[in-house]
Design a protein around this motif. Structure first.
Motif, PDB file in Angstrom:
ATOM      1  N   PRO A 119       0.823  -1.212   0.000  1.00  0.00           N
ATOM      2  CA  PRO A 119       0.000   0.000   0.000  1.00  0.00           C
ATOM      3  C   PRO A 119       0.860   1.266   0.000  1.00  0.00           C
ATOM      4  O   PRO A 119       1.959   1.309   0.544  1.00  0.00           O
ATOM      5  CB  PRO A 119      -0.803  -0.116   1.291  1.00  0.00           C
ATOM      6  CG  PRO A 119      -0.845  -1.580   1.574  1.00  0.00           C
ATOM      7  CD  PRO A 119       0.482  -2.105   1.090  1.00  0.00           C
ATOM      8  N   LEU A 120       0.323   2.303  -0.603  1.00  0.00           N
ATOM      9  CA  LEU A 120       1.039   3.556  -0.808  1.00  0.00           C
ATOM     10  C   LEU A 120       1.511   4.211   0.493  1.00  0.00           C
ATOM     11  O   LEU A 120       2.642   4.690   0.576  1.00  0.00           O
ATOM     12  CB  LEU A 120       0.158   4.531  -1.590  1.00  0.00           C
ATOM     13  CG  LEU A 120       0.791   5.864  -1.971  1.00  0.00           C
ATOM     14  CD1 LEU A 120       2.042   5.653  -2.805  1.00  0.00           C
ATOM     15  CD2 LEU A 120      -0.212   6.712  -2.722  1.00  0.00           C
ATOM     16  N   LEU A 121       0.677   4.235   1.532  1.00  0.00           N
ATOM     17  CA  LEU A 121       1.048   4.909   2.773  1.00  0.00           C
ATOM     18  C   LEU A 121       2.330   4.324   3.368  1.00  0.00           C
ATOM     19  O   LEU A 121       3.242   5.060   3.743  1.00  0.00           O
ATOM     20  CB  LEU A 121      -0.090   4.839   3.799  1.00  0.00           C
ATOM     21  CG  LEU A 121       0.188   5.533   5.129  1.00  0.00           C
ATOM     22  CD1 LEU A 121       0.453   7.024   4.927  1.00  0.00           C
ATOM     23  CD2 LEU A 121      -0.982   5.327   6.078  1.00  0.00           C
ATOM     24  N   PHE A 127      -0.198   2.624  11.787  1.00  0.00           N
ATOM     25  CA  PHE A 127      -1.070   2.790  10.633  1.00  0.00           C
ATOM     26  C   PHE A 127      -1.442   1.415  10.085  1.00  0.00           C
ATOM     27  O   PHE A 127      -0.768   0.420  10.318  1.00  0.00           O
ATOM     28  CB  PHE A 127      -0.411   3.643   9.547  1.00  0.00           C
ATOM     29  CG  PHE A 127       0.899   3.101   9.035  1.00  0.00           C
ATOM     30  CD1 PHE A 127       0.940   2.297   7.910  1.00  0.00           C
ATOM     31  CD2 PHE A 127       2.085   3.401   9.677  1.00  0.00           C
ATOM     32  CE1 PHE A 127       2.143   1.796   7.443  1.00  0.00           C
ATOM     33  CE2 PHE A 127       3.292   2.915   9.222  1.00  0.00           C
ATOM     34  CZ  PHE A 127       3.326   2.105   8.093  1.00  0.00           C
ATOM     35  N   TYR A 169      -3.417   0.064   6.334  1.00  0.00           N
ATOM     36  CA  TYR A 169      -3.916   0.546   5.041  1.00  0.00           C
ATOM     37  C   TYR A 169      -3.686   2.056   4.982  1.00  0.00           C
ATOM     38  O   TYR A 169      -2.561   2.504   5.057  1.00  0.00           O
ATOM     39  CB  TYR A 169      -5.387   0.194   4.831  1.00  0.00           C
ATOM     40  CG  TYR A 169      -5.648  -1.268   4.648  1.00  0.00           C
ATOM     41  CD1 TYR A 169      -5.269  -1.917   3.473  1.00  0.00           C
ATOM     42  CD2 TYR A 169      -6.283  -2.013   5.635  1.00  0.00           C
ATOM     43  CE1 TYR A 169      -5.513  -3.271   3.294  1.00  0.00           C
ATOM     44  CE2 TYR A 169      -6.532  -3.360   5.457  1.00  0.00           C
ATOM     45  CZ  TYR A 169      -6.142  -3.987   4.286  1.00  0.00           C
ATOM     46  OH  TYR A 169      -6.390  -5.330   4.122  1.00  0.00           O
ATOM     47  N   SER A 170      -4.738   2.854   4.919  1.00  0.00           N
ATOM     48  CA  SER A 170      -4.565   4.305   4.862  1.00  0.00           C
ATOM     49  C   SER A 170      -4.981   4.993   6.163  1.00  0.00           C
ATOM     50  O   SER A 170      -5.082   6.203   6.220  1.00  0.00           O
ATOM     51  CB  SER A 170      -5.362   4.889   3.691  1.00  0.00           C
ATOM     52  OG  SER A 170      -6.734   4.604   3.865  1.00  0.00           O
ATOM     53  N   SER A 171      -5.217   4.220   7.226  1.00  0.00           N
ATOM     54  CA  SER A 171      -5.552   4.799   8.534  1.00  0.00           C
ATOM     55  C   SER A 171      -4.261   5.114   9.276  1.00  0.00           C
ATOM     56  O   SER A 171      -3.512   4.222   9.635  1.00  0.00           O
ATOM     57  CB  SER A 171      -6.387   3.818   9.367  1.00  0.00           C
ATOM     58  OG  SER A 171      -7.616   3.566   8.748  1.00  0.00           O
ATOM     59  N   LEU A 172      -4.009   6.384   9.468  1.00  0.00           N
ATOM     60  CA  LEU A 172      -2.796   6.839  10.132  1.00  0.00           C
ATOM     61  C   LEU A 172      -3.140   7.315  11.539  1.00  0.00           C
ATOM     62  O   LEU A 172      -4.162   7.941  11.747  1.00  0.00           O
ATOM     63  CB  LEU A 172      -2.169   7.973   9.320  1.00  0.00           C
ATOM     64  CG  LEU A 172      -0.827   8.506   9.757  1.00  0.00           C
ATOM     65  CD1 LEU A 172       0.222   7.403   9.780  1.00  0.00           C
ATOM     66  CD2 LEU A 172      -0.379   9.622   8.829  1.00  0.00           C
ATOM     67  N   GLY A 203      -5.137   5.026  13.755  1.00  0.00           N
ATOM     68  CA  GLY A 203      -4.267   3.937  13.299  1.00  0.00           C
ATOM     69  C   GLY A 203      -4.118   2.854  14.346  1.00  0.00           C
ATOM     70  O   GLY A 203      -4.257   1.668  14.060  1.00  0.00           O
TER      71      GLY A 203
END
Length: 153
Positions: free
Chosen positions: A6-8, A45, A47-50, A56
């Motif tokens: 994943p990108l993050l 984090f 996925y995209s949850s920071l 996160g």
């Protein structure tokens, strides 16, 4: 190892050395991670949850397998266990041989009785202590009615 990243996680790994931080990613899927800053503060984090506002860490805590991974990395004792997948989900993610039969084979290596539970959820919902093959299969099928991922400990 899964090639999907994943990108993050990729972005944080690239930025971390520039700010004196380290990033640890879960080794199998590269979906969940921990950032440790110079001052020792940790953020999480998935996925995209920071974890800018606790999201996160909260998201990781909802996933028992990821929570155990990070607790073990911080030196806390965790119960030995492994995740297994419902047949449909296992095929979808390319892990068709990690279903109920593989879970039972693993349970036998641990030695019965074992604990079977959904990877998500709380307050003991769906958790079963199983002592026989029949109880095991019944419990895993029950887990897979509510969750795509089950844990055997």
């Amino acid at each position: 190892m899964n090639e999907f990243k994943p990108l993050l996680g990729q972005m944080l790994r690239k930025i971390a050395p520039r700010i004196g931080a380290t990033v640890v990613m879960d080794p199998e899927w590269n979906i969940a991670g921990q950032i440790t800053f110079r001052n020792g503060r940790r953020r999480y984090f998935r996925y995209s949850s920071l974890d800018l506002n606790g999201l996160g860490a909260s998201d990781i805590a909802k996933d028992k397998d990821y929570a155990a991974f990070f607790l073990a990395r911080m030196g806390y004792p965790v119960i030995e266990g492994k995740v297994f997948y419902s047949s449909d989900f296992g095929r979808a993610i390319g892990r068709p041989k990690q279903g109920v039969d593989a879970a039972f084979a693993y349970a036998r290596t641990l030695g019965l009785p074992v604990v079977v539970k959904p990877n998500s959820g709380s307050q003991g919902v769906g958790v079963a202590v199983v002592r026989t093959k029949k109880e095991f299969y019944t419990a895993m099928r029950r887990v897979f009615k509510t969750d795509r991922v089950g844990l055997v400990q």
